[in-house]
Each structure stands twice: as C-alpha cells, then as structure tokens.
Write an enzyme that holds these catalytic residues in place. Structure first.
Site, PDB file in Angstrom:
ATOM      1  N   GLY A 162       0.830  -1.203   0.000  1.00 60.46           N
ATOM      2  CA  GLY A 162       0.000   0.000   0.000  1.00 60.46           C
ATOM      3  C   GLY A 162       0.864   1.253   0.000  1.00 60.46           C
ATOM      4  O   GLY A 162       1.103   1.845   1.055  1.00 60.46           O
ATOM      5  N   TYR A 163       1.361   1.615  -1.153  1.00 60.36           N
ATOM      6  CA  TYR A 163       2.242   2.784  -1.275  1.00 60.36           C
ATOM      7  C   TYR A 163       1.566   3.908  -2.068  1.00 60.36           C
ATOM      8  O   TYR A 163       1.170   4.928  -1.523  1.00 60.36           O
ATOM      9  CB  TYR A 163       3.555   2.384  -1.967  1.00 60.36           C
ATOM     10  CG  TYR A 163       4.680   1.920  -1.043  1.00 60.36           C
ATOM     11  CD1 TYR A 163       4.411   1.203   0.112  1.00 60.36           C
ATOM     12  CD2 TYR A 163       6.000   2.202  -1.341  1.00 60.36           C
ATOM     13  CE1 TYR A 163       5.443   0.777   0.946  1.00 60.36           C
ATOM     14  CE2 TYR A 163       7.043   1.777  -0.513  1.00 60.36           C
ATOM     15  CZ  TYR A 163       6.753   1.069   0.619  1.00 60.36           C
ATOM     16  OH  TYR A 163       7.773   0.654   1.429  1.00 60.36           O
ATOM     17  N   GLU A 195      12.805  -3.756  -3.581  1.00 60.81           N
ATOM     18  CA  GLU A 195      11.886  -3.896  -4.702  1.00 60.81           C
ATOM     19  C   GLU A 195      12.610  -3.654  -6.017  1.00 60.81           C
ATOM     20  O   GLU A 195      12.484  -4.417  -6.958  1.00 60.81           O
ATOM     21  CB  GLU A 195      10.726  -2.900  -4.547  1.00 60.81           C
ATOM     22  CG  GLU A 195       9.754  -2.966  -5.727  1.00 60.81           C
ATOM     23  CD  GLU A 195       8.581  -2.001  -5.593  1.00 60.81           C
ATOM     24  OE1 GLU A 195       8.578  -1.180  -4.666  1.00 60.81           O
ATOM     25  OE2 GLU A 195       7.679  -2.089  -6.440  1.00 60.81           O
TER      26      GLU A 195
END
Lengths: 402, 371
Positions: free
Chosen positions: A137-138, A253
């Site tokens: 949730g960015y 990431e």
C-alpha cells in the site's frame, strides 16, 4: 591448535551439497519439473496441484524458500555459499522455489531490519512457509512519483489506529491477506509525518477494486480504507519513521524488479531465431532485414552487458550492503525488457498485434500482451525519471553540492 | 569494479597513484607540445617498465610476473584516465600476445625478456587501410631459400615510430602468417603520420625484407591466430577506453558542480542531471563488459571473441557519448586548447577506430552468434 580438527570449509560445503541433493531428491516430485508458476505466489490459487502443495509445504518447513533468512524466524539459516549450492542442486533436477511474492521480495528483509522481536516472530514465519500473501500500500491517486505527498490518514485512537484513504496500483490486492502500507500520522510534516503499518486485508472497511489495464489483465487494484481499525502493535519502527523504512523496502523492490533473474534464465527462442523465422535469411544465413539485424545486435549486446553488471553488482555486494548499482539495474532492465518486446512485435508484423482468437498462435498473442504489460516496468517501483533523479542525487551528489 | 585479488588491488592502486602524481594530463600536454614522432615520453615508459608493468602478462620464466590480462587492463585503465602517452598496451599486451599464444620456445626466449624489461618496444602491424579489416591484407611473405621475403605497406601502425620489433600479418600463400620483423632489418622504412591524438601511428613499408625461417610465429595459415591476437589487443584498448570514459565523466561532473549560471550551480539543473545519470549508467555497463572480456581471456574461455566484440562495441559507443558530452557540458571552455576536454575526444576517436569500430564489432558479434 584446537582448530586444526575443524572441518575445512570447502569440505563442509561439499557435505552440504550432498545433504541438499538427498533432501531435494526425496522431496521434489519429478512431476513438477517445468510447472513453475511465478504468479502463483502473488495471485490466488486456482485448484492447486496436490503435489505442488506438498512441495510448498516441504520447502516452507525446511525454510529453504528463504534460504538465507535466520532459522529462528523460519528461514533456512544458510550462508550465501550454501544458498548458492542449494540453487545449483535445485537447477540440476529442475526444482523451483515455491515460496515467493512480495513478502519474500520486499517485506521480509525490511521486517528483519526494522521490526520488533514480536513482529518478526509473528509475521516472518508465515512468509517463509508461503502462507500469507502480502500486498503493497504505497501509491495513491495523488501520490505517484511524489510518493511522500501521500494522504491516507492514520489517526491514534488510543487503543487502535484508525485508517482512512485510498491506495492504488496495489499489485495482487484482490488476492492479498495482508498489506504493508505507508500512512500519514502527522499532517504538519511531509516526510517525517509518514509511518509504516501492517494491515489485515480482512478488516472491516477494506474494499478492493481491480483495475483493467491496456493489456486486458487486472493485476493491480484500487484499495479503499474506510474507518479501518488497526491494532497498535502493527506499527513497524517508530512513529514518523515510515519514509526511511519505506525507502529501504523500495531498494529491495528495485533490485528484484530489474528483471535480472528472468533475463538470466534465457527462456524461449532468441530474438534472432524469431527473426529468422518471420523475416527469413539471406544467402549467407544473415537475417534478411539488415537494419533490424543491427538493432537486434544492439539489444543483445545491451542484454549481455546488463547480465554482466547484475553479476558484478551481486559479487560486489556479497559483503551484505546493497550495491549502488541497483538503481542502474532498474532502468537498464526496463529498457531491455521493453526493447525486446518492441523488437518482437516488429519482427512478427501484424501477427504480433493480435488480441485474441483465431489466426494467431499463443506466442504471438503472448507477445502482444507482454508488450503492453511491459510498459509498466519503467513506471512501477520508481519511474525511469525518478531513478535518474536518484542516481544524480545519491550517487553523483548533484544536488548536495552548494 | 571486478572483485580483485590482493595483487590486483595493489597494482591498481600503484597505477592510480603513479598516473596522478607522475603522469597527470599536463604530462601528456608536454608530449603533445614537444611534437615528437614517437608520441610518448621515454622516461615515463622507462618508469612503467621499472615497476614491472611491461611484464604483467609475461610468465616469470621470461622475466614477467604472469598476473594476467585483467591486471594489465587495470593499469591501462588507470593510465588511460590521465591520457598517459606510453606504448605499454601495444608492446606489453598486443604484440606480446602473439608470442604468448604461438611463439616457439626460441622466439619467446629471444623477445619476451626484452619486452618485459622495456628494453624494446614491439608493435602489431596488421591494417593496410584507414579502417580495420584483417580480411584485406595484401602484404606478401614469399618463401625464398629457407626463409621468407616480405613486402607490403602497413598503415597507421600504433607505436610504429618507436617500435624496435614488428609483428607483421602477411599472406603466405596458404593463408595469413604472423612474422617477427626487427625494425632495423634491411628494407624496413617508416613515415610518421601526424594525427589528432598526437601519438604515434606510422606508415611502415616492408620492401623485400629478408627473413629467416624462424621469423614465422605459429602456422602459415594463421588467420585464427591473428584473430586471437587481435582479440587480446582489442580488450586492452577497451580497458584504456574505460579509463578515458571514467575520467572524462568525472571531470565533467566536477565542472557542473562548480560552474554557476542564472545564479545556480549547473549540477542543480535536472536536464543536466539526467544526462549525467544516463552516462553513469552506460559507463557501469561498459565496465562490466570490459572487465568481462579481460576475465574471459585470462580464463581462456571459448567465448572470448564474442565477449571481446561486446566489450569493444560497447566501449566505442560509450566513450563516444561521454567524450561528446564532455565538450558540450563544458561549453566554450571545453572548445579551447587550454582545457583538456579536446585531448579526450581526440584520443577517444582514435581508440574507437583501433582494431575495429562499433559497427565492425556488431557485425562480428552477429556472425559469431549465427545470425
């Protein structure tokens, strides 16, 4: 000296190799060779193969899906050298790692670094066993490249946090069990007002809507939080320290998203073989379209340079630090992925532009969808432009100078 | 940077210190201003030989240290950064490779110790036109008695003006052979060619030069050998090019951090930041493939040719970009002879042409891969 009796490290590694080979032979079902589905770790399972379930359980219990993570949290506790041996032995028999997803790639390493002991004990073992799917949730509708302008509100209500707001581009949100999110706990400060929380996707007030993409698939979601109650113990790190934690996670990431792994596997036919098939060859066996041929050479050269760099970065960072090269790999990996897709389409001509149905073979339809899907790689995880900012600022020091 | 062993780290540090202290760009400027045909400072080369750099790839039995090509590449990179004018790469890497790959015991004993000590300079004489093309060799070696008679003209022979020994590629009737020809042999003459990089690129003429039978290195049909020698020479040139690219980039970056316009330091402009980020990315890729080619040579892998063409083509494209950006981002000052940006772009273009430009190596790469 007493240490003279200790086993020589090379012998110990060979002993481990034998143990690993024995264990793999006993536990990896041969029927699963070639049946790896990388998306299975993110997407929901559609009637899973019982043998695949058993393999996942065995690897999860052994901790070898996350081979270098500490044993106390369910990891394999292996050294990097042992993990490489394990990988080699798996490669020999076509075994693949059934444990993956965002928990492994991004959250786990971040929790190991920043989480409390209780949080590690609770959240890392299920990641190692592949039991919990995590989503990220960015991004928000108003916070893309300028991520720190995120607005999702997280208020302290004494015995719990109350979360309100909207996230977007939530990969695999429709299948996720839990979400790690950046939320605003202070509106008076930009970066220092952000905190990092863990949120159960089954909580009341969480709503997920898949987004249909240009490729026709819906791998991303919009995620809405309306008065979602989150237990106080789900804050990771200190209040207001979310930006630091979140950035660190992005490094994991970006390293994982650069495509080094998939490019390294050399799957499928080469571009030159595809071109020979569709375009034909001249009397000397060269691809008949000379201009296309040279662009294939440039692409292949860049792909090889990328692989060599990924290998170099890996060797350099063996000491444990993330190499500065990870920012470079993200941009170059994106460039190569997209160039390969564009070249494939060009080579296939109109057959590379089919959408569905008759008249196109699966490779052609896959090329079309892959080309469209691939436009995401220079956008997600930090756009190419943001990566260039990062290189200029953090590596070249171009803003720090007075 | 490749993961180096202790000897390699020491050698690299030693080369870096020496280049910075004893051979900065101002040293090259002096060589340029002196305008001598040999195009280097014999004292600087003697110092390099004194430190053992001329023997880095030569076995200990012949006076070298046998540290390998990656090690010598590190030295060429470091000295390339400051544009050190020296025949090091040509004699101690390119020409030496012919002897190492195919020299007889007698040939090695006769020449390698002298190369390792720096007493002589050996040069590779292959091309006969302005573009690298080993398929267009017309120089002839004809059998006469129990030796050979060699005739032909080689163009743009690097270090040709100062060389004591030439390794010459010639048609033997059964293919291409490589011949050891002392520069003082009867019938050898040379004419300097004054070029932009102010280094030596001589036209060397061989007019019925008589050679003994032991002048031939390797077989009479040695085209494959020539290719192997050239690949090593190419990898060495690519290492020097890496040094040029890194330094040209560093100097440009330093300039952008000091120059002010519109009341701002130039390095704060995003348009310039992204150009620098792009160059940085390309240089990182270049480093990986250049070091990869040298490592492939050291390991004697079977894909040396492909790795070398990958390295040379990448080196050409990247150095081309970085040397152009160096001038553009320096603006007017980069156009002046007083500044050293011009030295870098001039040497860059010569090295881009050396042993095959980017187009040559892309073509070769495709053929090697079968398309």
């Amino acid at each position: 000296m007493a240490t003279a009796e200790l086993t020589n490290p090379a012998d110990a590694l060979e002993a481990f190799r034998k143990d690993a080979a024995d264990w793999l032979a006993a536990n990896f079902p041969k029927s699963l060779v070639g049946k790896e589905n990388v998306l299975a770790t993110v997407e929901g399972g559609s009637d899973p193969d019982p043998e695949a379930v058993g393999w996942k359980r065995a690897m999860g219990e052994k901790g070898w899906g996350t081979p270098t993570w500490p044993k106390e949290y369910g990891g394999g506790g292996l050294s990097f050298a042992e993990a490489r041996v394990l990988q080699e032995e798996m490669g020999k028999i076509g075994a693949w790692n059934p444990i993956g997803g965002m928990g492994v790639m991004m959250l786990g390493p971040t929790l190991l670094e920043f989480a409390s002991e209780e949080q590690k004990q609770r959240h890392i073992p299920p990641i190692c066993r592949g039991e919990i799917r995590w989503c990220q949730g960015y991004s928000e509708p108003g916070a893309g490249s300028d991520l720190a302008s995120l607005q999702t509100k997280c208020e302290d209500k004494g015995d719990h946090w109350l979360v309100n707001g909207q996230k977007t581009w939530t990969s695999g949100g429709q299948w996720a069990d839990w979400c790690f999110a950046l939320v605003r706990t202070d509106t008076s400060k930009k970066h220092e007002g952000i905190s990092f929380i863990l949120l159960d996707m089954k909580s009341p007030g969480v709503e997920v809507k898949p987004i249909r993409m240009i490729s026709g698939t819906s791998p991303f979601c919009e995620t809405f939080f309306t008065d979602v109650k989150v237990p106080k113990e789900n804050l990771v790190g200190d209040l207001g320290n979310g930006w630091t934690i979140g950035k660190r996670l992005l490094q994991h990431e970006r390293t994982n998203l650069s495509g080094g792994g998939s490019l390294g596997r050399g799957q499928g036919p080469s571009l030159s073989d595809i071109a020979k098939h569709y375009v034909g060859t001249d009397a000397e066996g060269r691809i008949a379209d000379a201009d296309l041929r040279m662009r294939i050479v440039r692409h292949e050269m860049e792909a090889q340079a990328f692989k060599a760099t990924a290998r170099r970065v890996m060797l350099e960072s063996k000491s444990g630090n993330i190499s500065l090269g990870s920012s470079i790999l993200k941009n170059v990996g994106a460039r190569i992925t997209q160039e390969r897709a564009e070249l494939t389409l060009e080579i296939m001509g109109m057959n590379g532009l089919g959408w569905s149905g008759d008249g196109f073979n699966p490779a052609e339809l896959g090329a079309t969808r892959g080309w469209l899907w691939g436009k995401a790689v220079s956008i997600y995880g930090g756009t190419t432009e943001i990566q260039n900012n990062v290189i200029a600022k953090r590596i070249l020091g171009m803003l720090d100078h007075q | 940077m490749a993961v180096l062993n202790e000897e390699q780290s020491m050698l690299r540090d030693m080369a870096r210190d020496w280049a910075n202290e004893q051979s900065p760009v101002t040293a090259f400027r002096k060589v340029r201003d002196a305008g001598e045909a040999i195009g280097f400072d014999p004292k600087a080369f003697a110092a390099q030989a004194e430190m053992g750099w001329t023997g880095v790839i030569i076995p200990e039995a012949y006076g070298g240290s046998d540290f390998g090509y990656l090690s010598l590449g590190l030295v060429l990179e470091e000295t390339g950064r400051t544009l050190t004018a020296s025949p090091l790469g040509t004699t101690a890497l390119a020409a030496t490779s012919a002897l190492l790959l195919a020299g007889s015991e007698a040939q090695k004993q006769a020449w390698l110790p002298k190369i390792a000590s720096g007493d002589i300079i050996a040069a590779l004489a292959v091309d006969e036109g302005p573009r690298h093309d080993p398929s267009k060799i017309a120089t002839k070696a004809e059998k006469s008695g129990d030796g050979w008679t060699l005739s032909g003209t080689k163009k743009f022979v690097a270090e040709g003006d100062g060389a004591h020994l030439f390794v010459v590629a010639a048609q033997t009737g059964s293919g291409i052979g490589l011949f050891l020809v002392p520069a003082d042999a009867k019938g050898v003459s040379r004419a300097p060619r004054n070029m932009v990089d102010a280094r030596s690129h001589a036209e060397v003429r061989f007019d019925a030069v008589r050679l003994d039978s032991d002048a031939l290195i390797g077989p009479e049909d040695g085209a494959a050998l020539l290719d192997q020698v050239l690949d090593r020479a190419r990898a060495g040139v690519a290492a020097e090019m890496l040094g040029l690219a890194v330094q040209a980039f560093d100097d440009t970056l330093a300039y952008l951090k000091t120059r002010e316009q519109f009341g701002e330091i130039l390095s704060r402009f995003q348009a310039l930041q992204h150009r620098m980020a792009h160059q940085f990315t390309q240089i990182e890729l270049m480093r990986s493939v250049v070091e990869g080619a040298l490592e492939a040579v050291d390991a004697n892998r079977d894909d040396i040719a492909a790795k070398v063409s990958l390295a040379k083509a990448t080196a050409c494209d990247t150095l081309h970009l970085v040397s152009r950006e160096m001038i553009q981002l320096h603006g007017g000052i980069g156009m002046t002879d007083e500044h050293h940006a011009g030295f870098y772009i001039k040497r860059a273009r010569v090295l881009e042409n050396a042993w095959g430009n980017a187009a040559f190596h892309r073509e070769r790469f495709a053929r090697l891969a079968g398309y």
